[in-house]
Design a protein around this motif. Structure first.
Motif, PDB file in Angstrom:
ATOM      1  N   GLY A 128      15.846 -22.093 126.659  1.00 25.47           N
ATOM      2  CA  GLY A 128      16.781 -22.745 127.562  1.00 25.47           C
ATOM      3  C   GLY A 128      18.228 -22.364 127.369  1.00 25.47           C
ATOM      4  N   HIS A 129      18.529 -21.467 126.417  1.00 25.17           N
ATOM      5  CA  HIS A 129      19.921 -21.082 126.194  1.00 25.17           C
ATOM      6  C   HIS A 129      20.486 -20.301 127.382  1.00 25.17           C
ATOM      7  CE1 HIS A 129      18.831 -22.047 122.030  1.00 25.17           C
ATOM      8  NE2 HIS A 129      20.117 -22.191 121.812  1.00 25.17           N
ATOM      9  N   ILE A 130      19.646 -19.510 128.018  1.00 27.70           N
ATOM     10  CA  ILE A 130      20.092 -18.706 129.152  1.00 27.70           C
ATOM     11  C   ILE A 130      19.990 -19.528 130.440  1.00 27.70           C
ATOM     12  CG2 ILE A 130      19.568 -16.709 130.604  1.00 27.70           C
ATOM     13  CD1 ILE A 130      18.645 -15.240 128.143  1.00 27.70           C
ATOM     14  N   LYS A 131      21.096 -19.582 131.166  1.00 32.22           N
ATOM     15  CA  LYS A 131      21.110 -20.196 132.486  1.00 32.22           C
ATOM     16  C   LYS A 131      21.518 -19.110 133.487  1.00 32.22           C
ATOM     17  CE  LYS A 131      22.236 -24.811 130.761  1.00 32.22           C
ATOM     18  NZ  LYS A 131      21.913 -24.460 129.360  1.00 32.22           N
ATOM     19  N   TYR A 132      21.032 -19.239 134.714  1.00 31.16           N
ATOM     20  CA  TYR A 132      21.310 -18.170 135.682  1.00 31.16           C
ATOM     21  C   TYR A 132      21.298 -18.717 137.107  1.00 31.16           C
ATOM     22  CZ  TYR A 132      16.303 -18.351 136.714  1.00 31.16           C
ATOM     23  OH  TYR A 132      15.057 -18.770 137.093  1.00 31.16           O
ATOM     24  N   LYS A 133      21.859 -17.924 138.004  1.00 31.60           N
ATOM     25  CA  LYS A 133      21.832 -18.243 139.427  1.00 31.60           C
ATOM     26  C   LYS A 133      21.680 -16.943 140.197  1.00 31.60           C
ATOM     27  CE  LYS A 133      24.326 -20.457 143.229  1.00 31.60           C
ATOM     28  NZ  LYS A 133      25.542 -21.197 143.640  1.00 31.60           N
ATOM     29  N   ILE A 134      20.704 -16.908 141.091  1.00 32.07           N
ATOM     30  CA  ILE A 134      20.460 -15.723 141.913  1.00 32.07           C
ATOM     31  C   ILE A 134      21.095 -15.933 143.281  1.00 32.07           C
ATOM     32  CG2 ILE A 134      18.678 -14.248 142.932  1.00 32.07           C
ATOM     33  CD1 ILE A 134      16.790 -15.138 140.743  1.00 32.07           C
ATOM     34  N   SER A 135      21.817 -14.942 143.758  1.00 30.56           N
ATOM     35  CA  SER A 135      22.482 -15.050 145.058  1.00 30.56           C
ATOM     36  C   SER A 135      21.455 -15.162 146.179  1.00 30.56           C
ATOM     37  CB  SER A 135      23.383 -13.827 145.295  1.00 30.56           C
ATOM     38  OG  SER A 135      22.601 -12.648 145.372  1.00 30.56           O
ATOM     39  N   ASP A 136      21.901 -15.637 147.324  1.00 31.64           N
ATOM     40  CA  ASP A 136      21.000 -15.838 148.458  1.00 31.64           C
ATOM     41  C   ASP A 136      20.311 -14.552 148.891  1.00 31.64           C
ATOM     42  OD1 ASP A 136      21.641 -18.517 148.475  1.00 31.64           O
ATOM     43  OD2 ASP A 136      23.194 -18.313 150.018  1.00 31.64           O
ATOM     44  N   ASP A 137      21.024 -13.448 148.810  1.00 28.66           N
ATOM     45  CA  ASP A 137      20.418 -12.175 149.227  1.00 28.66           C
ATOM     46  C   ASP A 137      19.646 -11.499 148.095  1.00 28.66           C
ATOM     47  OD1 ASP A 137      22.437 -11.322 147.594  1.00 28.66           O
ATOM     48  OD2 ASP A 137      23.510 -10.167 149.117  1.00 28.66           O
ATOM     49  N   LYS A 138      19.572 -12.168 146.932  1.00 29.17           N
ATOM     50  CA  LYS A 138      18.802 -11.704 145.768  1.00 29.17           C
ATOM     51  C   LYS A 138      19.264 -10.340 145.239  1.00 29.17           C
ATOM     52  CE  LYS A 138      14.548 -14.273 146.685  1.00 29.17           C
ATOM     53  NZ  LYS A 138      15.215 -15.235 147.571  1.00 29.17           N
ATOM     54  N   THR A 139      20.544 -10.038 145.391  1.00 24.45           N
ATOM     55  CA  THR A 139      21.069  -8.770 144.875  1.00 24.45           C
ATOM     56  C   THR A 139      21.990  -8.975 143.675  1.00 24.45           C
ATOM     57  OG1 THR A 139      22.975  -8.817 146.383  1.00 24.45           O
ATOM     58  CG2 THR A 139      20.963  -7.706 147.149  1.00 24.45           C
TER      59      THR A 139
END
Length: 342
Positions: free
Chosen positions: A321-332
Motif C-alpha cells: 500500500g505504499h505506492i499510490k497512483y492515478k491513471i488519466s482518463d485517456d490511460k496515457t
C-alpha cells in the motif's frame, strides 16, 4: 600430453555446462599458469562453435507472422537470479575468447566489394513490436522504441553485421562461414547460430544479453582496444553497466529470455525506477513519479498478458500500500506518489 588431453576434455565439458566445482578449479588453475593454454584451447573453442547445431523454428506458425506489425499491447521473496561462478575466472575466459574472435575475423576477411551495399532500417513506436525476417532467414523480434539496421543482403563468406538500438530477440540461422555480429554502441554480440535477447537502449546505463540456446560472445570495444567480456551459454545473462564498465553474470530461467515477445514481463529484484522505464515502453504510457523515494522500492514481479491498470494494482499490493497512483482518463499518463518502501 595426457595432461593436456585431460585439460581439453575438461574445457569441452565446461562449455557444455557439465563440470563441477573441483573440475573448474583444475581447469582454470591451468589457464592461469600455463603460457600455452590460450593457443591450445582456442582451436577447441573454434571447433565447438563450428559444430553448433542449427537453431531455427521453421513451423508454419512461425513463418506466417513474418514482416507483420503486431498490434500495440492491449490496454489490457525468493530471488531466482544468482551470481554465476564464471566471474571468478573471467580473466582466463577473456583470453581464450579473444584469441578465437581474432582468428575467425582474420579467417573470414576478404577484399571489399566494389559496390556498396544498401542498409535497411526498421524502427518501432512505443508499445509496438515487430517480427521480421533478415536476408539469411534469421528471425528478429524487435521491441518497443527500438531500431535495427541490416544490409539488403549478406555477402558470401563475410561477417553478417547488424546494428541495434533498443531491445530485440534473435533466432540466428546457423552459418559457420559467416559469424553474426550485433553492434549496440560500444558493445558487440557475436554468434554463429543461436537464440538470445539483447537489451541495449542508448539512454539506459544497463546493457544485457540473455541466452536461450547456443553460445554467445559479448565484447566491449573502445578506441584502439577490444575486450571480450564473456562467453554465455543457455540460461546465462550478462548485465553490463555502461557508466563504469563493470558487469556481472547471472543465471536465470532459459524461458525468460524472450518472455516479452509473448507479453510476459519478468522483473527480478529490480528497483521501481527501472521497472517503470520498461513499462513505459511496453504499454505506451508516461509515468510521473511525485515521490522520488519510490524509485528505490525493489520488486520480484511477473506480469503476464494484463493491462496497465492491473499492473498498477499489483504493484500497489506488492508495496503493501505504499505506492499510490492515478491513471488519466485517456490511460496515457500515470502519476505515482506515496511513502518509501520498507
Amino acid at each position: 600430453m595426457k595432461h593436456q588431453e585431460e585439460i581439453r576434455r575438461l574445457f569441452k565439458m565446461y562449455l557444455e555446462g557439465k563440470t563441477n566445482a573441483s573440475q573448474n578449479n583444475i581447469l582454470f588453475h591451468y589457464l592461469n599458469n600455463n603460457k600455452n593454454a590460450e593457443q591450445e584451447l582456442s582451436d577447441l573453442m573454434n571447433d565447438t562453435w563450428e559444430q553448433e547445431p542449427v537453431i531455427r523454428d521453421d513451423s508454419v506458425e512461425a513463418n506466417e507472422g513474418l514482416e507483420q506489425v503486431w498490434a500495440k499491447i492491449d490496454h489490457k521473496k525468493q530471488k531466482t537470479i544468482q551470481r554465476y561462478q564464471l566471474l571468478k575466472y573471467a580473466a582466463s575466459l577473456v583470453m581464450i575468447c579473444s584469441a578465437v574472435f581474432v582468428y575467425k575475423a582474420n579467417q573470414k576477411r576478404q577484399p571489399e566489394s566494389a559496390k556498396p551495399i544498401a542498409f535497411i532500417t526498421k524502427t518501432t513506436l512505443s508499445g509496438e513490436k515487430v517480427k521480421m525476417l533478415l536476408p539469411d532467414s534469421s528471425v528478429v523480434y524487435l521491441g518497443s522504441r527500438s531500431k535495427i539496421s541490416w544490409p539488403e543482403h549478406f555477402e558470401k563468406g563475410k561477417i553478417r553485421n547488424v546494428s541495434l538500438e533498443g531491445e530485440a530477440f534473435f533466432e540466428v540461422k546457423h552459418d559457420a562461414a559467416r559469424p553474426f555480429i550485433i553492434r549496440s554502441g560500444k558493445m558487440e554480440t557475436q554468434v554463429l547460430g543461436t537464440s538470445f535477447n539483447i537489451y541495449a537502449y542508448p539512454e539506459d546505463k544497463i546493457f544485457t544479453v540473455s541466452v536461450r540456446t547456443g553460445k554467445v560472445g559479448v565484447t566491449e570495444k573502445s578506441p584502439g582496444s577490444r575486450k571480450v567480456l564473456s562467453l554465455l551459454t543457455p540460461g546465462m545473462k550478462i548485465v553490463y553497466n555502461k557508466d563504469n564498465g563493470k558487469f556481472r553474470i547471472n543465471v536465470g530461467l532459459i524461458g525468460e529470455a524472450d518472455s516479452w515477445t509473448n507479453n510476459r514481463f519478468v522483473f527480478h529484484d529490480e528497483n521501481l525506477g527501472s521497472i517503470l522505464v520498461k513499462l513505459e515502453r511496453y504499454y505506451n504510457v508516461h509515468f510521473e513519479i511525485r515521490s522520488s523515494k519510490l524509485k528505490a522500492c525493489r520488486f520480484n514481479a511477473t506480469f503476464s498478458n494484463i493491462n496497465i491498470n492491473e499492473v498498477m494494482k499489483q504493484l500497489r499490493v506488492m508495496s503493501s500500500g505504499h505506492i499510490k497512483y492515478k491513471i488519466s482518463d485517456d490511460k496515457t499518463k500515470i502519476a505515482l506518489w506515496g511513502e518509501a518502501c520498507e
